[in-house]
Design a protein around this motif. Structure first.
Motif, PDB file in Angstrom:
ATOM      1  N   GLN A   1       0.840  -1.202   0.000  1.00 58.88           N
ATOM      2  CA  GLN A   1       0.000   0.000   0.000  1.00 58.88           C
ATOM      3  C   GLN A   1       0.871   1.248   0.000  1.00 58.88           C
ATOM      4  OE1 GLN A   1      -2.820   0.407   3.266  1.00 58.88           O
ATOM      5  NE2 GLN A   1      -2.896   2.636   3.006  1.00 58.88           N
ATOM      6  N   CYS A   2       1.892   1.231   0.826  1.00 54.79           N
ATOM      7  CA  CYS A   2       2.778   2.382   0.958  1.00 54.79           C
ATOM      8  C   CYS A   2       3.417   2.757  -0.373  1.00 54.79           C
ATOM      9  CB  CYS A   2       3.853   2.077   2.003  1.00 54.79           C
ATOM     10  SG  CYS A   2       5.139   3.327   2.145  1.00 54.79           S
ATOM     11  N   VAL A   3       4.084   1.813  -1.017  1.00 55.18           N
ATOM     12  CA  VAL A   3       4.803   2.154  -2.254  1.00 55.18           C
ATOM     13  C   VAL A   3       3.851   2.410  -3.424  1.00 55.18           C
ATOM     14  CG1 VAL A   3       6.998   1.113  -1.601  1.00 55.18           C
ATOM     15  CG2 VAL A   3       5.266  -0.312  -2.717  1.00 55.18           C
ATOM     16  N   SER A   4       2.700   1.774  -3.401  1.00 56.12           N
ATOM     17  CA  SER A   4       1.714   2.039  -4.456  1.00 56.12           C
ATOM     18  C   SER A   4       1.188   3.470  -4.341  1.00 56.12           C
ATOM     19  CB  SER A   4       0.554   1.048  -4.368  1.00 56.12           C
ATOM     20  OG  SER A   4       0.974  -0.255  -4.690  1.00 56.12           O
TER      21      SER A   4
ATOM     22  N   ILE B   1      13.485  -5.446  -3.384  1.00 59.20           N
ATOM     23  CA  ILE B   1      13.242  -4.017  -3.615  1.00 59.20           C
ATOM     24  C   ILE B   1      12.912  -3.771  -5.076  1.00 59.20           C
ATOM     25  CG2 ILE B   1      14.364  -1.750  -3.719  1.00 59.20           C
ATOM     26  CD1 ILE B   1      13.733  -2.419  -0.867  1.00 59.20           C
ATOM     27  N   HIS B   2      13.744  -4.305  -5.959  1.00 53.67           N
ATOM     28  CA  HIS B   2      13.529  -4.091  -7.400  1.00 53.67           C
ATOM     29  C   HIS B   2      12.206  -4.701  -7.877  1.00 53.67           C
ATOM     30  CE1 HIS B   2      17.202  -2.045  -8.469  1.00 53.67           C
ATOM     31  NE2 HIS B   2      17.945  -2.957  -7.860  1.00 53.67           N
ATOM     32  N   GLU B   3      11.860  -5.855  -7.322  1.00 52.40           N
ATOM     33  CA  GLU B   3      10.622  -6.529  -7.734  1.00 52.40           C
ATOM     34  C   GLU B   3       9.401  -5.649  -7.497  1.00 52.40           C
ATOM     35  OE1 GLU B   3       7.966 -10.550  -6.720  1.00 52.40           O
ATOM     36  OE2 GLU B   3       9.893 -10.215  -5.699  1.00 52.40           O
ATOM     37  N   TYR B   4       9.378  -4.974  -6.359  1.00 51.21           N
ATOM     38  CA  TYR B   4       8.203  -4.181  -6.008  1.00 51.21           C
ATOM     39  C   TYR B   4       8.269  -2.733  -6.472  1.00 51.21           C
ATOM     40  CZ  TYR B   4       6.335  -7.963  -3.167  1.00 51.21           C
ATOM     41  OH  TYR B   4       5.808  -9.164  -2.753  1.00 51.21           O
ATOM     42  N   LEU B   5       9.486  -2.173  -6.541  1.00 56.54           N
ATOM     43  CA  LEU B   5       9.599  -0.754  -6.869  1.00 56.54           C
ATOM     44  C   LEU B   5       9.709  -0.483  -8.366  1.00 56.54           C
ATOM     45  CD1 LEU B   5       9.871  -0.477  -3.814  1.00 56.54           C
ATOM     46  CD2 LEU B   5      11.647   1.234  -4.191  1.00 56.54           C
ATOM     47  N   ASP B   6      10.413  -1.351  -9.078  1.00 63.13           N
ATOM     48  CA  ASP B   6      10.626  -1.104 -10.515  1.00 63.13           C
ATOM     49  C   ASP B   6       9.302  -0.981 -11.262  1.00 63.13           C
ATOM     50  OD1 ASP B   6      13.268  -1.317  -9.892  1.00 63.13           O
ATOM     51  OD2 ASP B   6      13.681  -3.100 -11.096  1.00 63.13           O
TER      52      ASP B   6
ATOM     53  N   LEU C   1       9.514   3.510  -9.169  1.00 66.53           N
ATOM     54  CA  LEU C   1      10.183   4.102  -8.013  1.00 66.53           C
ATOM     55  C   LEU C   1      11.617   3.592  -7.890  1.00 66.53           C
ATOM     56  CD1 LEU C   1       7.380   3.656  -5.311  1.00 66.53           C
ATOM     57  CD2 LEU C   1       7.990   5.794  -6.460  1.00 66.53           C
ATOM     58  N   THR C   2      12.485   4.423  -7.364  1.00 63.09           N
ATOM     59  CA  THR C   2      13.852   4.008  -7.045  1.00 63.09           C
ATOM     60  C   THR C   2      14.167   4.374  -5.602  1.00 63.09           C
ATOM     61  OG1 THR C   2      14.730   6.109  -7.869  1.00 63.09           O
ATOM     62  CG2 THR C   2      14.666   4.282  -9.422  1.00 63.09           C
TER      63      THR C   2
END
Length: 297
Positions: free
Chosen positions: A31-34, A57-62, A66-67
């Motif tokens: 929820q946070c990164v979305s 990190i890359h799996e969810y942010l890319d 987001l970076t």
């Protein structure tokens, strides 16, 4: 501001508080990164609910565009053997390097009262003596040189309740540390909180600022913290901090000085609040709109 040189990010601390995990305990990492991405941010810092591997990190942010901009590092140069500090620091640098980040935000936590719920933040702050200053500055400079091995810049986060809080302490740190290895993480909110002239600090060190936290304050809450001898964490719970555009700080002059100095890097919203009171998505959008209005990016 030049959108090719400056990126806009946000810290997860508005969604879940690392120091007081009950604040936002119900909010998931996803929820946070979305919501960060939906609110228009390009990146973020690392929180306690984030995956522990760079692959995670890359799996969810890319996929969200987001970076990783930075990660907090608690140093204990004054109170732990340097070998232990260095080992921990290198592990953090390796992680950040794998994530693609270029900054690590160090804060000396020896004798820190920022995480103590019942210690008055304005009265009980530790003050270093000359010997401790030398040990601290030498150690921090070593960490800065180590960070460069990983292609990462060490930025120091001055913070309420720690050994580097005031403008005078920032001055001494900047004077004693290796200027090629230690840079400043400039935080408007922490300087305003302790009554310092944040614009004077900004102008003085504009060329050594490599990371910026955009934190606003509610002066009436800060006054209550001071008058009632409250702790830093109690102040957070009461709402001492908020996002740019919602508090007392006019960020336009801040942006102007950074622009004039040729600042390159992240402008990162960091405003810890109780998410049950200050809806993090709503406040993230509010801050992003304010920054766009004042910077053009």
């Amino acid at each position: 501001m030049n959108s090719e040189k400056v990126k806009i990010g946000i810290a997860p601390i508005g969604w879940t508080n690392d120091d007081m995990p009950d604040l936002g305990s119900e909010v998931t990492f996803e929820q946070c990164v979305s919501e960060m991405a939906l609110a228009g941010y390009q990146g973020c810092e690392v929180g306690n609910k984030y995956p522990k591997t760079a692959e995670g990190i890359h799996e969810y942010l890319d996929i969200r565009g987001l970076t990783i901009a930075n990660r907090w590092f608690s140093s204990f140069i004054l109170t732990k053997p340097f070998d232990e500090v260095e080992k921990d620091f290198r592990e953090n640098c390796e992680f950040l390097q794998a994530c693609g980040a270029k900054r690590i935000g160090a804060s000396e936590q020896s004798y820190s009262i920022q995480g103590q719920m019942n210690t008055p933040v304005f009265e009980k702050k530790y003050v270093m003596n000359d010997e401790e200053w030398k040990k601290f500055a030498d150690g921090l400079s070593k960490l800065g040189r180590i960070a460069k091995e990983y292609g990462i810049t060490l930025v120091y986060h001055h913070h309420m309740g720690t050994v580097v809080q005031t403008a005078a302490e920032i001055d001494k740190m900047m004077e004693l540390c290796d200027p090629e290895s230690v840079y400043l993480l400039f935080d408007t909110g922490h300087l305003a909180y302790c009554g310092e002239d944040y614009m004077a600090v900004l102008k003085k060190y504009a060329n050594r600022i490599k990371h910026v936290h955009l934190k606003d304050i509610r002066p009436e809450i800060v006054k209550k913290v001071k008058d009632e001898h409250l702790s830093f964490l109690q102040g957070v719970r009461l709402g001492a901090f908020t996002v740019p555009g919602d508090g007392a700080i006019d960020f336009k002059p801040v942006f102007d000085v950074l622009d004039e100095s040729g600042y390159e890097g992240w402008l990162l919203v960091e405003a810890e609040q109780d998410p049950a009171i200050a809806n993090p998505f709503k406040y993230a959008k509010m801050a992003r709109a304010y920054i766009a209005e004042k910077t053009g990016i």
